[in-house]
Design a protein around this motif. Sequence first.
Motif, PDB file in Angstrom:
ATOM      1  N   GLN A   1       0.835  -1.213   0.000  1.00 34.42           N
ATOM      2  CA  GLN A   1       0.000   0.000   0.000  1.00 34.42           C
ATOM      3  C   GLN A   1       0.865   1.256   0.000  1.00 34.42           C
ATOM      4  O   GLN A   1       0.531   2.251  -0.655  1.00 34.42           O
ATOM      5  CB  GLN A   1      -0.935   0.012   1.219  1.00 34.42           C
ATOM      6  CG  GLN A   1      -1.859  -1.196   1.319  1.00 34.42           C
ATOM      7  CD  GLN A   1      -2.447  -1.604  -0.010  1.00 34.42           C
ATOM      8  OE1 GLN A   1      -3.210  -0.862  -0.638  1.00 34.42           O
ATOM      9  NE2 GLN A   1      -2.085  -2.797  -0.473  1.00 34.42           N
ATOM     10  N   GLN A   2       1.971   1.213   0.721  1.00 35.19           N
ATOM     11  CA  GLN A   2       2.863   2.366   0.742  1.00 35.19           C
ATOM     12  C   GLN A   2       3.478   2.603  -0.644  1.00 35.19           C
ATOM     13  O   GLN A   2       3.637   3.741  -1.084  1.00 35.19           O
ATOM     14  CB  GLN A   2       3.958   2.152   1.789  1.00 35.19           C
ATOM     15  CG  GLN A   2       3.426   2.180   3.217  1.00 35.19           C
ATOM     16  CD  GLN A   2       4.491   1.851   4.248  1.00 35.19           C
ATOM     17  OE1 GLN A   2       5.461   1.136   3.953  1.00 35.19           O
ATOM     18  NE2 GLN A   2       4.328   2.364   5.458  1.00 35.19           N
TER      19      GLN A   2
ATOM     20  N   GLN B   1       0.807   4.095  -2.953  1.00 33.87           N
ATOM     21  CA  GLN B   1       0.524   5.513  -2.690  1.00 33.87           C
ATOM     22  C   GLN B   1       1.438   6.414  -3.517  1.00 33.87           C
ATOM     23  O   GLN B   1       1.072   7.537  -3.864  1.00 33.87           O
ATOM     24  CB  GLN B   1       0.711   5.819  -1.199  1.00 33.87           C
ATOM     25  CG  GLN B   1      -0.442   5.350  -0.344  1.00 33.87           C
ATOM     26  CD  GLN B   1      -0.219   5.588   1.146  1.00 33.87           C
ATOM     27  OE1 GLN B   1      -0.877   4.995   1.977  1.00 33.87           O
ATOM     28  NE2 GLN B   1       0.714   6.461   1.487  1.00 33.87           N
TER      29      GLN B   1
ATOM     30  N   ARG C   1      -2.677   6.927   4.464  1.00 30.50           N
ATOM     31  CA  ARG C   1      -2.563   8.299   4.972  1.00 30.50           C
ATOM     32  C   ARG C   1      -3.629   8.598   6.022  1.00 30.50           C
ATOM     33  O   ARG C   1      -3.480   9.542   6.795  1.00 30.50           O
ATOM     34  CB  ARG C   1      -2.682   9.289   3.807  1.00 30.50           C
ATOM     35  CG  ARG C   1      -1.452   9.362   2.916  1.00 30.50           C
ATOM     36  CD  ARG C   1      -1.708  10.281   1.742  1.00 30.50           C
ATOM     37  NE  ARG C   1      -2.822   9.802   0.925  1.00 30.50           N
ATOM     38  CZ  ARG C   1      -3.412  10.541  -0.013  1.00 30.50           C
ATOM     39  NH1 ARG C   1      -2.993  11.783  -0.238  1.00 30.50           N
ATOM     40  NH2 ARG C   1      -4.411  10.042  -0.735  1.00 30.50           N
TER      41      ARG C   1
END
Length: 489
Positions: A257-258, A261, A271
């Motif tokens: 997911q990071q 992003q 976030r």
Amino acid sequence: MTSPAPSTAADAAVEPTRERTPPVVGLLVLATFIVILNETIMINAIPRLMADFAVTENAAQWLSTAFMLTMASVIPVTGWFLQRVTTRAAYTTAMAVFCTGTALAAAAPAFEVLLAARIIQAAGTAVMMPLLMTTLMTVVPQHDRGRVMGNVTLAMSVAPAMGPAVSGVVLSLGSWRLIFLFVLPIALVITWSGLKRLENVGETRPGSVDWFSVGIAAFGFGGLVYGLSQLGEGNVVRAVVIILAGVASIAVFVARQQWLQRHGVPLMDLRVLRQRTYALALCLMSVAFMAMLGSMILLPLYLQNLRDLTPLQTGLLVMPGGLAMGLLGPSVGRAFDRFGGRPLVIPGSIGIVAALSAMTQVSMTMPYWQLLGAHVLLMISLAAVFTPVFTLGLGALPMHLYSHGSSMLGTLQQVAAAFGTALVITVMTARANGLVDAGSSQLDAALSGLRWAFLVGAVLSVLVVALALVLPGRVPEPAQLESESEPTP
């Protein structure tokens, strides 16, 4: 039906002087109530299902645990799904899938088929929760969200609390299949009524979904809970391996997911965790659901297997607590709008500790009025906690993160509930088996196992108190939120 322009519909729905819940939210609350009711509706039937299908407690509880884990796996996808389709299309899909699973469950010839039907039910339910929350945060102004969220609490929190009571009444009439035959026509009528009156809210936009993230999240959360349940079966080495694999998968999911992003579209936008209020609310809700669902699955086992109560008597005993929780929802919402969250959440969290501590004293002679009082206190305390925490958590996010915030909240809420259920069953089974091996009677061992399991819930609820003490009382202003969390290009 031709829908009005989104801004017009929203403006009409949120007119402050009308002091009423927007019609679109009311329709979604009704549908969400009936589908979420099924999350816990099988709890009261576990003793009967154990006999009918010749399965253990650990196997039978998967009818609830698999439901929760399926929701946890599907809810992250709903953020993408709700962006691509209209409100009516999402509603139609969710209710059609839910009704299909309910019909299959009613006709299930074997335990495996019933488990598959529960998974199908859960897939439909998973769409309804974020649909309701995202719509609410879109059409209801901040000054009125506490009151409206109090009504929404009826679906989000009271429905699971009422599940065992409803099933207890239905089971008194005959087979466990009647539970699904009771739910199915109600769900069909609600679906038909909703399609006649429901209007689209917001605008659709194209998007993509990272299916690798979906798979790794399902494997990670499912593996974690399944591994824990294997501890209760005595498969220690296998359980540890599965748990470690689950934890590793969750770490991969977070890293993915990071990366998304920065280079794509994340399944869950992490976030949202930068907002301190939201992060605290997320932790508090997860722990509270872990304690609540864990204790709820223990009560029927205690009352029916040890105290020889019927499912109807069990349902009637827990019904006052569920009703109290539902009736208090709107009042708690109005109190939150007026006084903020802390005067409600802190006393409520202390009440949860007191109620679960009282349940650790279960015995063969414990008066039913004491158990009734502890359960009512638990439900009232949860009502005081859930509405403010839901409102504070999602209200702390800027609008462009609402769908991700509601998805993450719903996902971790279900994972926590499934984890709590597996945890208390594992502790109860391990304690009881250990005492039987040491020479204790089956009755004494079962009682001790239940006390230990309730103690797990009481210990978890202490963490709820700690989180409540640092949770702010009000939501920051929208302009402040937007400046703190601008969307990433």
